[in-house]
Design a protein around this motif. Structure first.
Motif, short mmCIF file in Angstrom:
data_model
loop_
_atom_site.label_atom_id
_atom_site.label_comp_id
_atom_site.label_asym_id
_atom_site.label_seq_id
_atom_site.Cartn_x
_atom_site.Cartn_y
_atom_site.Cartn_z
N LEU A 1 0.86 -1.19 0.00
CA LEU A 1 0.00 0.00 0.00
C LEU A 1 0.89 1.24 0.00
CD1 LEU A 1 -2.83 1.32 0.23
CD2 LEU A 1 -2.58 1.18 2.72
N LEU A 2 1.00 1.89 -1.16
CA LEU A 2 1.77 3.13 -1.29
C LEU A 2 0.90 4.31 -0.87
CD1 LEU A 2 3.27 2.36 -4.81
CD2 LEU A 2 4.59 2.47 -2.71
N CYS A 3 1.36 5.09 0.11
CA CYS A 3 0.55 6.18 0.65
C CYS A 3 1.20 7.53 0.39
CB CYS A 3 0.36 5.99 2.15
SG CYS A 3 -0.70 4.59 2.58
N LEU A 4 0.45 8.43 -0.23
CA LEU A 4 0.95 9.77 -0.60
C LEU A 4 0.41 10.81 0.37
CD1 LEU A 4 2.69 9.81 -3.23
CD2 LEU A 4 1.01 7.97 -3.27
N PRO A 5 1.29 11.68 0.90
CA PRO A 5 0.85 12.66 1.90
C PRO A 5 0.11 13.85 1.30
CG PRO A 5 3.18 12.97 1.42
CD PRO A 5 2.73 11.75 0.65
N TYR A 6 -0.56 14.60 2.17
CA TYR A 6 -1.27 15.81 1.75
C TYR A 6 -0.32 17.01 1.75
CZ TYR A 6 -1.77 15.63 6.89
OH TYR A 6 -1.53 15.49 8.24
N SER A 7 -0.81 18.15 1.30
CA SER A 7 0.02 19.35 1.18
C SER A 7 0.70 19.71 2.49
CB SER A 7 -0.83 20.54 0.72
OG SER A 7 -1.32 20.33 -0.58
N GLY A 8 2.00 19.98 2.40
CA GLY A 8 2.75 20.40 3.57
C GLY A 8 3.23 19.29 4.47
N ALA A 9 2.80 18.07 4.22
CA ALA A 9 3.10 16.95 5.11
C ALA A 9 4.22 16.08 4.57
CB ALA A 9 1.85 16.10 5.33
N SER A 10 4.78 15.27 5.45
CA SER A 10 5.76 14.27 5.04
C SER A 10 5.11 12.89 5.13
CB SER A 10 7.00 14.31 5.95
OG SER A 10 6.77 13.61 7.15
N ALA A 11 5.84 11.89 4.70
CA ALA A 11 5.32 10.51 4.73
C ALA A 11 5.05 10.03 6.15
CB ALA A 11 6.32 9.58 4.04
N MET A 12 5.61 10.72 7.13
CA MET A 12 5.43 10.32 8.53
C MET A 12 3.97 10.33 8.98
SD MET A 12 8.19 9.38 10.07
CE MET A 12 7.78 9.64 11.80
N VAL A 13 3.11 11.06 8.26
CA VAL A 13 1.69 11.12 8.68
C VAL A 13 1.03 9.74 8.64
CG1 VAL A 13 1.36 13.52 8.03
CG2 VAL A 13 0.87 11.73 6.36
N TYR A 14 1.65 8.79 7.92
CA TYR A 14 1.06 7.45 7.83
C TYR A 14 1.78 6.42 8.72
CZ TYR A 14 -1.26 9.39 3.72
OH TYR A 14 -2.02 10.17 2.88
N SER A 15 2.77 6.85 9.48
CA SER A 15 3.57 5.89 10.24
C SER A 15 2.74 5.12 11.28
CB SER A 15 4.74 6.59 10.93
OG SER A 15 4.28 7.61 11.81
N ARG A 16 1.72 5.77 11.84
CA ARG A 16 0.87 5.11 12.85
C ARG A 16 0.02 4.00 12.26
NH1 ARG A 16 -1.78 8.28 17.08
NH2 ARG A 16 -3.67 7.81 15.90
N TRP A 17 -0.20 4.05 10.94
CA TRP A 17 -1.06 3.05 10.31
C TRP A 17 -0.47 1.64 10.38
CZ3 TRP A 17 -3.85 4.82 5.23
CH2 TRP A 17 -4.59 5.99 5.49
N ARG A 18 0.86 1.57 10.40
CA ARG A 18 1.55 0.27 10.30
C ARG A 18 1.07 -0.71 11.37
NH1 ARG A 18 6.16 2.34 9.13
NH2 ARG A 18 6.32 1.83 6.93
N ARG A 19 0.83 -0.18 12.58
CA ARG A 19 0.43 -1.05 13.69
C ARG A 19 -1.00 -1.57 13.54
NH1 ARG A 19 2.75 3.33 16.48
NH2 ARG A 19 0.69 4.03 17.18
N GLN A 20 -1.79 -0.95 12.66
CA GLN A 20 -3.20 -1.31 12.54
C GLN A 20 -3.52 -2.13 11.29
OE1 GLN A 20 -5.89 2.09 13.64
NE2 GLN A 20 -3.98 3.26 13.72
N LEU A 21 -2.51 -2.40 10.48
CA LEU A 21 -2.75 -3.14 9.23
C LEU A 21 -2.49 -4.63 9.42
CD1 LEU A 21 -1.05 -0.71 6.66
CD2 LEU A 21 -3.50 -1.05 7.04
N PRO A 22 -3.20 -5.48 8.69
CA PRO A 22 -2.99 -6.94 8.79
C PRO A 22 -1.62 -7.32 8.22
CG PRO A 22 -4.49 -6.41 6.99
CD PRO A 22 -4.27 -5.13 7.71
N PRO A 23 -1.10 -8.50 8.58
CA PRO A 23 0.25 -8.91 8.16
C PRO A 23 0.43 -8.98 6.64
CG PRO A 23 -0.56 -10.32 9.93
CD PRO A 23 -1.71 -9.47 9.51
N TRP A 24 -0.65 -9.25 5.90
CA TRP A 24 -0.53 -9.39 4.44
C TRP A 24 -0.46 -8.06 3.70
CZ3 TRP A 24 -4.63 -6.98 2.15
CH2 TRP A 24 -5.83 -6.90 2.88
N LEU A 25 -0.66 -6.94 4.44
CA LEU A 25 -0.67 -5.61 3.82
C LEU A 25 0.56 -4.84 4.26
CD1 LEU A 25 -2.26 -3.79 1.95
CD2 LEU A 25 -3.70 -3.12 3.87
#
Length: 246
Positions: free
Chosen positions: A6-30
């Motif tokens: 799952l490639l995640c693109l940030p919104y204006s002004g943000a870095s990729a870090m805005v999605y770092s919290r998601w990792r803990r909530q995704l299933p192992p296959w994703l």
């Protein structure tokens, strides 16, 4: 078993870090792969971009070698436009299309004349700060912090120009499903969100949530659940095909 990326693109002004919290909530296959844009985060020393298609092609070239199986694209606001352009760029580079495109919190590519009005030219610091206020995602303490703003505003200025200078073009439509997420109190209208259906020959869905532009943070668990539920279908199908091969 090959994971789905799952490639995640940030919104204006943000870095990729805005999605770092998601990792803990995704299933192992994703497998979560936040995409860092030039000029921020680990790529802070690189020049900022104001050409959407050139940036999408650059990012697609960078990520194509690491795609060894199915992938999906998610983007919020600016990230949604960029994710769509990356899907086309991957195809132009000879890669497979994504199994799904998730476009969150912004008007469709063909319905942006009102949405991005005035953003083609550089905005002043005062104009940018006023825009941040309208998005209601930045506290007044942060807006008053001159040191922080001096780092953030150049990125935001370039990102707004990325959107403001973007123009839709005639080309073969995507074939993958497009799933749209929107905030009921956000700037993007229902019509502008439904306009994303014009980007694909595949299936289309819209999920609306309470909240403004940053509903993806307010309803993080729900957003992740929507993504997971849509992608689970593709994961199961891929697993079945792999089992038949072996």
């Amino acid at each position: 078993m090959t994971k789905l990326t799952l490639l995640c693109l940030p919104y204006s002004g943000a870095s990729a870090m805005v999605y770092s919290r998601w990792r803990r909530q995704l299933p192992p296959w994703l497998h979560l792969q936040p995409v860092e844009l030039p000029g921020r985060g680990a790529r802070y020393d690189e020049p900022l971009q104001t050409d959407m298609r050139a940036l999408a092609l650059q990012l697609a070239r960078e990520h194509k070698p690491s795609l060894h199986g199915p992938y999906a694209l998610f983007g919020h606001s600016l990230g949604a436009l960029l994710a769509c352009e990356m899907a086309h760029a991957f195809r132009a580079l000879g890669a497979a299309e994504p199994v799904a495109l998730f476009a969150s919190g912004t008007a469709a590519p063909t319905m942006r004349s009102d949405y991005d009005r005035g953003f083609a030219e550089p905005q002043s610091d005062e104009q940018l700060i006023e825009q941040l206020r309208t998005f209601q995602g930045t506290s007044e303490d942060v807006l008053a912090n001159q040191e922080l703003m001096s780092l953030t505003l150049p990125i935001l200025r370039a990102d707004f120009m990325l959107c403001g200078r973007f123009r839709p073009m005639q080309r073969p439509l995507l074939k993958c499903p497009v799933h749209v997420l929107g905030g009921k109190e956000d700037k993007a209208t229902t019509e502008q969100l439904i306009g994303w259906s014009q980007e694909t020959l595949g299936s289309f869905s819209v999920d609306m949530m309470t909240g403004g532009h940053f509903f993806i943070h307010e309803h993080e668990a729900k957003v992740i659940r929507i993504i997971k539920n849509h992608l689970e279908v593709h994961h199961r199908r891929h697993a079945q095909l792999a089992a038949q091969v072996y």
